[in-house]
Design a protein around this motif. Structure first.
Motif, PDB file in Angstrom:
ATOM      1  N   GLU A  50      21.748  -6.184  -7.029  1.00  0.00           N
ATOM      2  CA  GLU A  50      23.133  -6.010  -7.462  1.00  0.00           C
ATOM      3  C   GLU A  50      23.247  -4.755  -8.300  1.00  0.00           C
ATOM      4  OE1 GLU A  50      25.684  -8.143  -6.734  1.00  0.00           O
ATOM      5  OE2 GLU A  50      24.366  -9.353  -5.478  1.00  0.00           O
ATOM      6  N   HIS A  51      24.504  -4.401  -8.572  1.00  0.00           N
ATOM      7  CA  HIS A  51      24.777  -3.287  -9.447  1.00  0.00           C
ATOM      8  C   HIS A  51      24.481  -3.697 -10.889  1.00  0.00           C
ATOM      9  CE1 HIS A  51      26.762   0.264 -10.966  1.00  0.00           C
ATOM     10  NE2 HIS A  51      27.510  -0.497 -11.736  1.00  0.00           N
ATOM     11  N   GLY A  52      23.963  -2.776 -11.714  1.00  0.00           N
ATOM     12  CA  GLY A  52      23.789  -3.051 -13.133  1.00  0.00           C
ATOM     13  C   GLY A  52      22.343  -3.341 -13.509  1.00  0.00           C
ATOM     14  N   PRO A  53      22.096  -3.442 -14.840  1.00  0.00           N
ATOM     15  CA  PRO A  53      20.730  -3.631 -15.323  1.00  0.00           C
ATOM     16  C   PRO A  53      20.300  -5.091 -15.288  1.00  0.00           C
ATOM     17  CG  PRO A  53      22.227  -3.437 -17.179  1.00  0.00           C
ATOM     18  CD  PRO A  53      23.068  -3.315 -15.943  1.00  0.00           C
ATOM     19  N   MET A  54      18.972  -5.300 -15.365  1.00  0.00           N
ATOM     20  CA  MET A  54      18.428  -6.645 -15.424  1.00  0.00           C
ATOM     21  C   MET A  54      17.364  -6.657 -16.516  1.00  0.00           C
ATOM     22  SD  MET A  54      16.618  -8.822 -12.407  1.00  0.00           S
ATOM     23  CE  MET A  54      15.022  -8.063 -12.527  1.00  0.00           C
ATOM     24  N   VAL A  55      17.360  -7.728 -17.308  1.00  0.00           N
ATOM     25  CA  VAL A  55      16.406  -7.834 -18.405  1.00  0.00           C
ATOM     26  C   VAL A  55      15.331  -8.847 -18.035  1.00  0.00           C
ATOM     27  CG1 VAL A  55      16.112  -8.376 -20.857  1.00  0.00           C
ATOM     28  CG2 VAL A  55      18.253  -7.336 -20.057  1.00  0.00           C
ATOM     29  N   VAL A  56      14.073  -8.439 -18.171  1.00  0.00           N
ATOM     30  CA  VAL A  56      12.960  -9.366 -17.944  1.00  0.00           C
ATOM     31  C   VAL A  56      12.202  -9.488 -19.260  1.00  0.00           C
ATOM     32  CG1 VAL A  56      10.880  -9.854 -16.607  1.00  0.00           C
ATOM     33  CG2 VAL A  56      12.780  -8.591 -15.560  1.00  0.00           C
TER      34      VAL A  56
END
Lengths: 360, 259
Positions: free
Chosen positions: B248-254
């Motif tokens: 998807e568009h946008g950041p992801m936090v792991v």
């Protein structure tokens, strides 16, 4: 409109109609109990003579029944039947209101100090009555006990309310805690008066604390009815606000209910109604507790049904209890509070044990 | 517009929140995130008008919220608290119908019942309409109350929706549904505030993220602008990797562990 929407609209209409039917049924029960109260008694005067008497009052009416029968109907049976109905209605609707307010099906009008204050004042009048009577004009003597009971209930309730208002951060819990404390203090006062009383006083004390509508006259009944009237008119208007109260005081306020005003109105109206009831009948247990339960089982939790239904069922049941109270040990009489506790207690246990896992 | 300007709230010697600037604008979803005890619920209660700031301002369209009564407030904002316990056995549909009594005495009648059921349908709880609310699971109850709040907010234009951890009892699919519903509501012109714990849900569904810590607001902006490892470590005490979302568009936090 979709299928589901039609079903929802239908659900609304059906539940509305079911509530109306249920209330109608309770109204009929109330009427039946009232008529039986008039028809049954120690003397041989029946419903026929009551109807004949009513009929004779109409312009085209027939012959009036004999004066003796008229006196029994008008001065004994009618005020007594009305008192039983009014006290039952007041206790029923007040119980339903207080349970809604405290969000607790085990709440009772006694919780907010009403019965404690009334008992203390009434007991004080019975024990100290002799000296108090000398201070008052003679016309007021028959009113001394009911007036004192009423004043006691109002004073205790206002005290509870004022104390609770000082801790309004606690919400409804403050009312409950203050009520418990004031009740305990009042009951300690009652204990002191019982300790001071002689045998005669103890008998009338007992009778008053177990409740009776036997001593009702028009003089005591009419003022009590006047005090119950505001509750009868205004409490049903709180129905939907009380529905929202079942989600908690905070959620009710967030949803647009002025919870302070609701609490204030409910407490004042209940104090007036129950104070007036206690004044003419003494303390009668279990009606305020059990009746709203039965109505919820019958009509569901919606307060539009519960409030009106509890008034009607309370009137019907207390009328029935009074018939038992004056016929079971004829020519003597049982205190009506004994009858309601004897019938209500086991019934309440049955309610409790009836359905494991179900809600109370 | 509902907003806090330099608002502080004190109880005794404790300052719960201090100098808060937070505005809810029509059409936008603001996610409020932060560790436990950051003051998120206090900020929500200030915005809801439940408490008044001990310093600073809480305003609705420029007028102080404190002067409005409960019914007037209920016409301009709807609030979903974290948890609502119901004491009597009302049907779920009856609970949803209660949403409109406070604002304008609505929520009665066959047409209202049909309308309320349609909102329940949007949240997938229409089949629970005639169940006793107390017999529903925590997640089901939460969705029923969300439907009630949504029905309340739609009664009036230009409204505000305040949701306090609406996803806390929900499974993943229903978390997405609930936040999708909140975003769709914003697109109809409602201003939405949602308190969340999951940064990825916040990044995905909110137009902007506000981060609270220790009673103050420490960051405000879009997910792309504010989510970076060092800041996340400061706010939450967690080591994290921020990558572009693979699908998807946008950041992801792991999250990798405590920092």
């Amino acid at each position: 409109m979709s299928q589901a929407s039609l079903a929802a609209a239908d659900w609304w209409r059906r539940s509305h109609a079911a509530r109306q039917r249920g209330l109608m049924l309770l109204g009929l029960a109330c009427l039946a109990s009232f008529l039986l109260s008039i028809a049954i008694g120690a003397t041989d005067v029946g419903i026929g003579q009551f109807v004949a008497w009513l009929w004779s009052l109409l312009p085209l009416g027939g012959e009036a029944p004999p004066a003796g029968a008229q006196a029994v109907l008008l001065q004994i049976r009618l005020p007594r039947a009305l008192a039983a109905a009014a006290v039952g209605a007041a206790l029923g609707i007040s119980g339903a209101t207080v349970q809604g307010l405290f969000r607790n099906p085990l709440a009772d009008p006694g919780l907010i100090g009403i019965s404690g204050g009334a008992s203390l004042a009434a007991v004080a009048v019975i024990v100290l009555g002799g000296s108090l009577r000398n201070l008052l004009p003679e016309v007021l003597h028959p009113f001394l006990l009911p007036l004192a009971a009423f004043a006691g209930s109002i004073v205790a309730t206002l005290l509870v309310y004022r104390i609770a208002a000082l801790r309004d951060d606690l919400g409804i819990a403050a009312l409950l805690l203050a009520g418990i404390a004031i009740n305990a203090i009042a009951m300690a006062g009652v204990g002191v008066f019982i300790f001071m009383s002689n045998d005669d006083q103890l008998r009338s004390l007992n009778f008053w604390m177990l409740g009776s509508v036997g001593a009702t006259t028009w003089h005591t009944l009419l003022p009590a009815l006047a005090l119950m009237l505001p509750a009868a008119i205004l409490l049903p208007r709180l129905a939907r606000a009380l529905d929202l109260f079942s989600m908690g005081e905070r959620q009710a306020w967030l949803s647009g209910i002025d919870t302070d005003r609701l609490r204030r109105r409910a407490v004042i109206l209940v104090a007036l109604a129950v104070g007036a009831a206690v004044a003419i009948s003494g303390t009668i247990g279990f009606v305020g507790l059990v009746v709203p339960h039965l109505v919820r089982l019958m009509l569901g939790p919606d307060h539009r049904g519960v409030l009106a239904g509890s008034a009607l069922l309370g009137a019907a049941l207390l009328g029935g209890a009074d018939i038992l109270a004056r016929t079971l040990v004829m020519p003597a009489e049982l205190p009506i509070g004994l009858v309601t506790a004897l019938v209500g207690g086991p019934f309440f246990l049955w309610l409790l044990l009836r359905r494991r896992g179900g809600a109370v | 517009m509902l907003q806090l300007r330099q608002a502080s709230y004190r109880v005794g010697a404790a300052t719960l929140v201090e100098n808060i600037d937070l505005a809810l604008r029509p059409g936008a979803v603001v996610a409020l995130v932060g560790p436990n005890g950051a003051g998120k619920s206090t900020m929500l209660r200030l915005l809801a008008g439940e408490i008044a700031p001990t310093r600073g301002h809480a305003e609705l369209d420029g007028a102080p919220i404190a002067t409005m009564d409960a019914a007037a407030l209920a016409r301009r904002r709807a609030v979903l608290p974290q948890h609502t316990a119901t004491s009597f056995g009302f049907d779920a549909l009856a609970i949803v119908l209660m949403g409109r009594h406070g604002p304008d005495g609505g929520g009665a009648g066959a047409a209202a019942a049909a309308d309320a059921l349609a909102v329940m349908d949007e949240l997938g709880v229409a089949d629970l309409a005639h169940r006793d609310i107390r017999t529903l699971s925590g997640g089901e109850q939460q969705r029923v109350h969300l439907a009630r709040t949504l029905w309340q907010v739609r009664a009036f234009p230009d409204n505000h929706l305040l949701l306090d951890e609406p996803t806390s009892s929900l499974d993943i699919a229903h978390q997405f549904d609930a936040l999708e519903t909140a975003r769709a509501e914003a697109r109809r012109g409602t201003a939405v505030l949602v308190v969340l714990h999951d940064l990825n849900l916040a990044a995905r569904f909110a137009d902007s993220i506000t981060v609270a810590k220790g009673g103050r607001i420490v960051a405000q902006g879009t997910a792309e602008a504010i989510l970076e490892p060092r800041a996340i470590s400061d706010w939450f005490g967690m080591r994290a990797v921020v990558t572009p979302h693979p699908a998807e568009h946008g950041p992801m936090v792991v999250f990798c562990g405590r920092s």
